[in-house]
Design a protein around this motif. Structure first.
Motif, PDB file in Angstrom:
ATOM      1  N   HIS A  40      -8.366   3.935   1.651  1.00 39.11           N
ATOM      2  CA  HIS A  40      -7.795   3.954   0.313  1.00 39.11           C
ATOM      3  C   HIS A  40      -8.413   4.478  -0.646  1.00 39.11           C
ATOM      4  N   PRO A  98      -3.094   5.270  -0.909  1.00 35.45           N
ATOM      5  CA  PRO A  98      -3.657   4.392   0.433  1.00 35.45           C
ATOM      6  C   PRO A  98      -3.531   5.164   1.599  1.00 35.45           C
ATOM      7  N   TYR A 140      -3.277   6.192  -7.273  1.00 39.42           N
ATOM      8  CA  TYR A 140      -3.581   5.607  -6.076  1.00 39.42           C
ATOM      9  C   TYR A 140      -3.034   6.021  -4.820  1.00 39.42           C
ATOM     10  N   PRO A 193       0.841  -1.201   0.057  1.00 42.05           N
ATOM     11  CA  PRO A 193       0.097   0.138   0.006  1.00 42.05           C
ATOM     12  C   PRO A 193       0.646   1.319  -0.049  1.00 42.05           C
ATOM     13  N   VAL A 194       1.460   1.714  -1.324  1.00 44.91           N
ATOM     14  CA  VAL A 194       2.052   3.014  -1.291  1.00 44.91           C
ATOM     15  C   VAL A 194       1.444   3.592  -2.650  1.00 44.91           C
ATOM     16  N   PRO A 195       1.606   4.835  -2.688  1.00 44.54           N
ATOM     17  CA  PRO A 195       1.011   5.625  -3.806  1.00 44.54           C
ATOM     18  C   PRO A 195       1.808   5.411  -5.148  1.00 44.54           C
ATOM     19  N   TYR A 196       1.060   5.620  -6.086  1.00 42.84           N
ATOM     20  CA  TYR A 196       1.620   5.480  -7.387  1.00 42.84           C
ATOM     21  C   TYR A 196       0.660   5.808  -8.591  1.00 42.84           C
ATOM     22  N   GLN A 205      -8.868  -5.209   0.010  1.00 46.90           N
ATOM     23  CA  GLN A 205     -10.155  -4.541  -0.054  1.00 46.90           C
ATOM     24  C   GLN A 205     -10.706  -4.644  -1.417  1.00 46.90           C
ATOM     25  N   GLU A 234      -2.240  -4.118  -2.735  1.00 45.18           N
ATOM     26  CA  GLU A 234      -2.000  -2.430  -2.524  1.00 45.18           C
ATOM     27  C   GLU A 234      -3.022  -2.145  -1.513  1.00 45.18           C
ATOM     28  N   THR A 235      -4.096  -3.027  -1.659  1.00 49.07           N
ATOM     29  CA  THR A 235      -5.469  -2.433  -0.804  1.00 49.07           C
ATOM     30  C   THR A 235      -5.714  -3.491   0.641  1.00 49.07           C
ATOM     31  N   GLN A 236      -4.860  -3.801   1.093  1.00 48.06           N
ATOM     32  CA  GLN A 236      -4.948  -4.946   2.061  1.00 48.06           C
ATOM     33  C   GLN A 236      -6.325  -5.787   1.524  1.00 48.06           C
ATOM     34  N   LEU A 286      -4.747  -1.798 -10.174  1.00 47.20           N
ATOM     35  CA  LEU A 286      -4.697  -2.039  -8.772  1.00 47.20           C
ATOM     36  C   LEU A 286      -5.097  -3.623  -8.205  1.00 47.20           C
TER      37      LEU A 286
END
Lengths: 185, 185
Positions: free
Chosen positions: B78, B113, B111, A23-26, A55, A51-53, A47
């Motif tokens: 997120h 988070p 994205y 979970p980091v921005p990109y 979810q 990246e979203t645990q 995605l």
């Protein structure tokens, strides 16, 4: 003719690592992501659950007009259908068990939660975005074939039956044969 | 001049019930959903945590070009930014804590988070789709003002400070004053 869509088997897909896997921005530009061909359709993961645990995941599909895809349902996966370009007919069992169909055009949105039979037909070449319960986004590369070419203009990939079965089982979904949809509204 | 965007306070918004409030299939045509104005932006909820066992919600925003919105972060949410029309500059802290900015055009995807400071600026009138951790999708109607008119061409809604604070607290987010972003790349 160019074959840049073929993946070097020594190196694997060039898109490996384009998603951070945590979970980091990109940011992705249009056309970037994890590409896979399944039949004549290109599916691109933007995605993933990594990246979203877990979810949710997000895909974009680029599809040629064609037949109704096989009817199926997911035990655990909620799924959305947002039309970006083209025309798509969504078939679904509603809350009362009635079999419905709706023609979706750009900006229209459909939702099918876990447990409901559904299918769709690309009526005119279409681009869709889908948000899915986390993990399911990689179904398309498991049943399909990873590719580096970012458009659907490449050879189709036709999975054999064991590959289809394995991907369906891995992603907890059932195909429903002999499921009839009513005449189109 | 038409005032159909004003809600009859006796009846509440006409969009009430357009989302089923539980995990059953449904379809929305472009322009349908739960509308709210926040400043000059129209936010429309297409899907809420009520339909997804709180996994995710989906919004569409219609926004006029303007200033950078206040920098903020979410403790638990997120958030994605998919540009449908227009141009949007996304500002975000990256995994190393560096302050980045990227100009997104149609088809581009960003994205951010939970836990990462971010902001955005509508550079040219824009339409975006966002997928959010379930529940956050209704932030915009809590800080903003529900409306029945489905376009941004209506009077803006400027929340007072207590309303902003209450909505931020309810949705577990912090605004970060005096946060400077670098010159635009």
């Amino acid at each position: 003719m160019s074959f840049e869509y073929l993946i070097d088997p020594e190196k694997g897909p060039q898109w490996q690592g384009v998603l951070p896997g945590k979970p980091v921005p990109y940011v992705l530009e249009r056309g970037e992501g994890e590409h896979a061909m399944l039949f004549g359709d290109l599916f691109t993961v933007l995605l993933s659950g990594d990246e979203t645990q877990n979810q949710f995941g997000i895909i974009v599909s680029d599809s040629p007009a064609g037949d109704v895809i096989p009817t199926h349902s997911h035990n655990e996966t909620h799924e959305t259908f947002f039309v970006l370009d083209g025309k798509v007919r969504l078939f679904f069992e509603d809350a009362e068990g009635a079999r419905q169909s709706r023609l979706l055009t750009p900006g229209d949105f459909g939702y099918v939660p876990a447990g409901f039979a559904h299918a769709y037909q690309i009526v005119e070449d279409a681009r869709m975005m889908g948000t899915l319960s986390g993990g399911f986004e990689r179904f398309f590369q498991h049943m399909g074939q990873p590719t580096d070419h970012p458009t659907k203009d490449q050879p189709p990939f036709i999975p054999d039956f064991p590959r289809m079965q394995a991907a369906a089982q891995q992603h907890n979904m059932q195909f429903m044969r002999d499921f009839e949809w009513p005449e189109q509204a």
